[in-house]
Each structure stands twice: as C-alpha cells, then as structure tokens.
Design an enzyme around this catalytic site. Structure first.
Site, short mmCIF file in Angstrom:
data_model
loop_
_atom_site.label_atom_id
_atom_site.label_comp_id
_atom_site.label_asym_id
_atom_site.label_seq_id
_atom_site.Cartn_x
_atom_site.Cartn_y
_atom_site.Cartn_z
N LYS A 123 -5.28 -36.45 28.46
CA LYS A 123 -4.07 -36.32 27.66
C LYS A 123 -2.86 -36.17 28.57
O LYS A 123 -2.86 -35.34 29.47
CB LYS A 123 -4.16 -35.11 26.73
N ASP B 127 0.42 -37.85 24.27
CA ASP B 127 0.76 -36.78 23.33
C ASP B 127 2.27 -36.52 23.36
O ASP B 127 2.74 -35.56 23.95
CB ASP B 127 -0.02 -35.52 23.74
N LYS C 187 4.19 -36.80 20.32
CA LYS C 187 4.57 -36.25 19.01
C LYS C 187 5.90 -36.83 18.50
O LYS C 187 6.83 -36.08 18.19
CB LYS C 187 4.66 -34.73 19.07
N ASP D 53 11.15 -39.13 14.23
CA ASP D 53 12.49 -39.70 14.19
C ASP D 53 12.54 -40.63 12.98
O ASP D 53 11.61 -40.65 12.17
CB ASP D 53 12.77 -40.47 15.50
N THR E 153 -0.55 -25.59 16.84
CA THR E 153 -1.53 -24.50 16.95
C THR E 153 -0.90 -23.21 17.47
O THR E 153 -1.50 -22.15 17.39
CB THR E 153 -2.70 -24.90 17.87
N ARG F 181 -6.61 -25.75 30.83
CA ARG F 181 -6.88 -24.82 31.94
C ARG F 181 -8.35 -24.51 32.21
O ARG F 181 -8.72 -24.40 33.38
CB ARG F 181 -6.10 -23.51 31.70
#
Length: 232
Positions: free
Chosen positions: A34, A61, A63, A66, A121, A212
């Site tokens: 990603k 990614d 997002k 518009d 999230t 991570r």
C-alpha cells in the site's frame, strides 16, 4: 504460496531508499503493498511504477473525494499506472463513485479494483458526532457500504469489527479491506479499532492492511510469513 496474498503491507516512509530496502526483503507472492498520501506526494508515480515493476500488486491509498469529473480522471490515471487497487471516499456520493468506476472501466487497465472508505478507523463516536450527529460508527459504515455496493464498486475499507455486520448483507465478492490489524500482543498505535489477523479473516475480511508490525520488525519477511502461516 499458491493462494492469493491476503496481507497488504503499508509502506509509510518519508525516505524512498528505506522503503525500497524493506521492499527488497519482501516477496510479491507473499504480500501486496500500500502506498499512501505521504509517499505518493513525496515520490510520485515513478515510485509506484518501480514497485509494480518488482512484481507487487499495489493498493494506491489516496482516498479521492472531489467532484465526479475530477475523481474519475484521477482514478483513470491511477488505473493506467497499473495499480491493483485505488480508493475514494464513499461520502463523495453515488454519482462520484459511479463516475470513478466507469473511468477505470474505460482505461487501459480496467481490472484495477475500486473500493471506498466508509468511516476512518481512527474515528470514534465522539469524533463522528462532530461530522454526523446521532449516528453510530457502525450505522454510518453500514449506510456507506450499501451506497458503495449500489454504485457498483468492488468493496470498502472498514474496521475488522464491522466486517461481521457487513458480511450479513454483502457476499464474499464484495471486498472488505481492513487496516488496524495487529498480531496478538502488538502495540495498537493510533488505531482505535483493532483486531488480530486470524480474527479478522474469521470475521469475513478479504485483505489485511498491516504496517508497523511488519515494516518495523527485525526481520520483516519472517514477520509477514508468520502472519501468513497463522492464516493458513
């Protein structure tokens, strides 16, 4: 690994060399990658193309949110870069989502998947109240996921804890892509809603986004393989 990789490794770096040093330790058969806003803004399309050239499926990614024409053109550009998946905000509405889907279908890479973000999230009830009062995160996710499906998209980004609810109304063809996945005992970081990989798959999640726990592991490939083995 014969089955499709279910783990999407989130590359969150501000240094392209460090990112590539990690990527070179990973296996395209064992994971997808990603690329988000920070890396894309810093390093641009050429960085993404270099990952695709190494054989990785890329989830771009960004997002997009518009007016329909602008989002459609952005999604078409992403598809023609050769990415595996791109996303928009479902709250942009049906017209925007349909325009984006149609633009990808008419591109040189029509197989690029298009999914939508429902509720981030990182958002809890208190934060959501500031945006849409008197609606629970789960209620908002359910509403926006249905709007996404009705718009003809391939799926949504959601919390693993919402996957069970969404699978009640959406079959396995409708992709559920889930960040906030942490192996048991790992630090939850800034995610408010988290789940382990096995629990997430059991809940009906299609793809797990993990950062991570893999990128900062002493041996990233071993950490990735441990997750894949737990899923197998």
């Amino acid at each position: 690994m014969n089955q499709e990789a279910r783990v999407i490794v989130a590359l969150d770096f501000d240094d392209a060399d460090k990112a590539m040093a990690l990527v070179d330790q990973l296996d395209p058969a064992a994971c997808k990658l990603k690329v988000g806003k920070e890396m894309f803004t810093l390093f641009g399309p050429e960085f993404v193309k270099s990952l695709i050239a190494r054989g990785f499926d890329i989830f771009l990614d960004l997002k997009f949110h518009d007016i329909p024409n602008t989002v459609a053109k952005a999604c078409k550009a992403a598809a023609e870069m050769g990415v595996w998946m791109v996303n928009v905000h479902a709250s942009g509405g049906m017209e925007m989502m349909k325009a984006a889907k149609n633009a990808i279908a008419g591109s040189s890479h029509p197989q690029t998947k298009l999914i939508a973000v429902t509720v981030l999230t990182s958002m809890d009830q208190a934060q959501l109240n500031d945006v849409v009062p008197e609606v629970s995160p789960a209620g908002q996710v359910k509403k926006l996921a249905q709007l996404t499906a009705d718009s003809g998209l391939d799926g949504v980004v959601c919390s693993a804890k919402e996957a069970v609810m969404l699978r009640e109304t959406h079959n396995d063809e409708f992709l559920l892509v889930t960040p906030g996945i942490r192996p048991a005992g790992a630090d939850v970081g800034d995610q408010k809603r988290v789940m382990t990989p096995v629990d997430a798959i059991d809940a009906g999640v299609s793809y797990l986004v993990m950062g991570r726990p893999i990128t900062q592991a002493e041996n990233p490939l071993a950490a990735l393989q441990a997750v894949n083995q737990s899923l197998a």
